[in-house]
Design a protein around this motif. Structure first.
Motif, short mmCIF file in Angstrom:
data_model
loop_
_atom_site.label_atom_id
_atom_site.label_comp_id
_atom_site.label_asym_id
_atom_site.label_seq_id
_atom_site.Cartn_x
_atom_site.Cartn_y
_atom_site.Cartn_z
N MET A 1 0.84 -1.21 0.00
CA MET A 1 0.00 0.00 0.00
C MET A 1 0.88 1.25 0.00
SD MET A 1 -3.05 1.15 2.58
CE MET A 1 -2.10 2.27 3.61
N TYR A 2 1.89 1.25 0.88
CA TYR A 2 2.73 2.45 0.97
C TYR A 2 3.72 2.57 -0.19
CZ TYR A 2 0.57 3.62 5.40
OH TYR A 2 -0.34 3.97 6.35
N HIS A 3 3.88 1.50 -0.93
CA HIS A 3 4.64 1.60 -2.19
C HIS A 3 3.86 2.44 -3.22
CE1 HIS A 3 6.99 0.54 -5.71
NE2 HIS A 3 5.90 0.10 -6.29
N HIS A 4 2.54 2.24 -3.25
CA HIS A 4 1.72 2.92 -4.27
C HIS A 4 1.18 4.26 -3.79
CE1 HIS A 4 1.69 -0.37 -7.15
NE2 HIS A 4 1.47 -1.21 -6.15
N PHE A 5 0.93 4.39 -2.50
CA PHE A 5 0.25 5.60 -1.99
C PHE A 5 0.92 6.09 -0.72
CE2 PHE A 5 -2.87 3.21 -4.41
CZ PHE A 5 -3.35 4.19 -5.25
N ALA A 6 0.95 7.43 -0.55
CA ALA A 6 1.60 8.00 0.63
C ALA A 6 0.78 7.75 1.90
CB ALA A 6 1.80 9.50 0.42
N GLY A 7 -0.51 7.47 1.76
CA GLY A 7 -1.34 7.23 2.94
C GLY A 7 -2.81 7.34 2.59
N LYS A 8 -3.64 7.44 3.62
CA LYS A 8 -5.10 7.40 3.43
C LYS A 8 -5.58 8.55 2.56
CE LYS A 8 -9.04 8.14 6.48
NZ LYS A 8 -9.61 7.97 7.84
N GLN A 9 -5.02 9.76 2.77
CA GLN A 9 -5.47 10.91 1.98
C GLN A 9 -5.15 10.70 0.50
OE1 GLN A 9 -5.05 14.94 3.35
NE2 GLN A 9 -4.27 15.64 1.37
N ASP A 10 -3.97 10.18 0.22
CA ASP A 10 -3.55 9.94 -1.16
C ASP A 10 -4.47 8.90 -1.82
OD1 ASP A 10 -1.79 10.45 -3.26
OD2 ASP A 10 -0.41 8.85 -2.66
N LEU A 11 -4.82 7.86 -1.08
CA LEU A 11 -5.75 6.85 -1.58
C LEU A 11 -7.13 7.47 -1.85
CD1 LEU A 11 -4.71 3.93 0.73
CD2 LEU A 11 -5.25 3.60 -1.69
N ALA A 12 -7.57 8.31 -0.91
CA ALA A 12 -8.89 8.94 -1.08
C ALA A 12 -8.90 9.83 -2.31
CB ALA A 12 -9.25 9.74 0.17
N LEU A 13 -7.80 10.56 -2.55
CA LEU A 13 -7.74 11.42 -3.73
C LEU A 13 -7.82 10.60 -5.02
CD1 LEU A 13 -5.05 14.00 -2.54
CD2 LEU A 13 -7.48 14.46 -2.95
N ALA A 14 -7.16 9.45 -5.04
CA ALA A 14 -7.24 8.58 -6.23
C ALA A 14 -8.66 8.03 -6.39
CB ALA A 14 -6.23 7.43 -6.10
N ALA A 15 -9.30 7.70 -5.28
CA ALA A 15 -10.68 7.17 -5.34
C ALA A 15 -11.64 8.25 -5.84
CB ALA A 15 -11.11 6.68 -3.96
#
Lengths: 179, 179
Positions: free
Chosen positions: B39-53
């Motif tokens: 997960m942290y390889h692809h995204f910096a964290g929860k906010q980064d994941l939320a922005l992609a979503a």
């Protein structure tokens, strides 16, 4: 204010600001300046506090809407007054924000009193619409304009979408009421 | 699906089901069947994941609305098709639920892309309304009917308030479009 009242008012504020999921019993105690023992003397826990907060929301909101909807004037004028009432738009609707909270929607105990307020309002609006020979389904349309107006305004961090939504609805309703 | 795609899709599902506040990085990893390192390889964290979503929500929702709003037909017919599209009502609007989340509304980074989707839709609806000589403020009225319809349906745990809100709005719009 009594400690019990301070706890209920603090819970109302926090539910509106942070939602049910985002509100902890500790935050309620701090906001109310009450100790943990005092809180658990008055309430069994967070759900019990939330139920008391929702009940007080319901009492206040019902009284305000009832004043507008039972005032003198035509059905159109009474509904227009209810739609155009000044509201704290960017804070969101005290009831509507709860209907968006996953933990409240997921619990029948918490969801039912929120649903009960909207059921009361739907019935009251339907009576006024029927009196004006208007489509009673507009009760849900107009409640939705308000609830959705809050959603759009909060997304934009700007009251304009709410205001435009209301004015657009008032224009449509006026035309329908004119026959 | 790639691990990255599974992470984004899992985030989209969890945001819709539980909101941003109620979604943990751990829950995303479990739903995506991905490890923490991945997960942290692809995204910096929860906010980064939320922005992609949110970005993927935006792409899909824009394409669907554009199909309806640019289809053949009168402005009224195109807006009616958009309003009456079948929706997963009790799951809530993927964008609207985010606009109700206190942590999203409180962060400009997260709120802006949600606001951007609604801005695009508002502009597109205003174009179609203007083409039909209708009040352009109805863009916000109609968007609010949808967003508020979801709120009322979720409060009631019943799709009926949503359906009535839409049908009431379609009736008003039809009358306005008839001049």
């Amino acid at each position: 204010m009594s400690t019990r009242d301070r706890l209920v008012e603090s819970t109302r504020e926090l539910l509106r600001e942070r939602g049910y999921t985002g509100t902890s019993p500790k935050a309620i105690q701090q906001r109310a300046d009450a100790g943990q023992g005092s809180m658990y003397h008055h309430f069994a826990g967070k759900q019990d506090l939330a139920l008391a907060a929702i009940e007080r929301n319901n009492e206040e909101m019902t009284a305000v809407a009832e004043r507008e909807l039972s005032a003198p004037g035509t059905p159109y004028e009474r509904i227009e007054a209810w739609l155009r009432r000044e509201r704290e738009i960017l804070r969101g609707c005290p009831m509507g924000v709860l209907a968006q909270d996953p933990e409240i929607v997921g619990s029948d105990d918490l969801r039912s009193p929120v649903a009960g307020h909207f059921e009361w309002l739907r019935g009251r609006l339907r009576d006024v619409l029927a009196e004006g020979d208007l489509d009673v389904r507009l009760a849900d349309t107009l409640m939705a304009v308000l609830q959705g107006g809050y959603v759009l305004a909060r997304a934009a961090n700007d009251t304009r979408p709410f205001e435009d939504a209301i004015e657009g609805a008032v224009g449509l309703l006026e035309r329908a009421a004119a026959g």
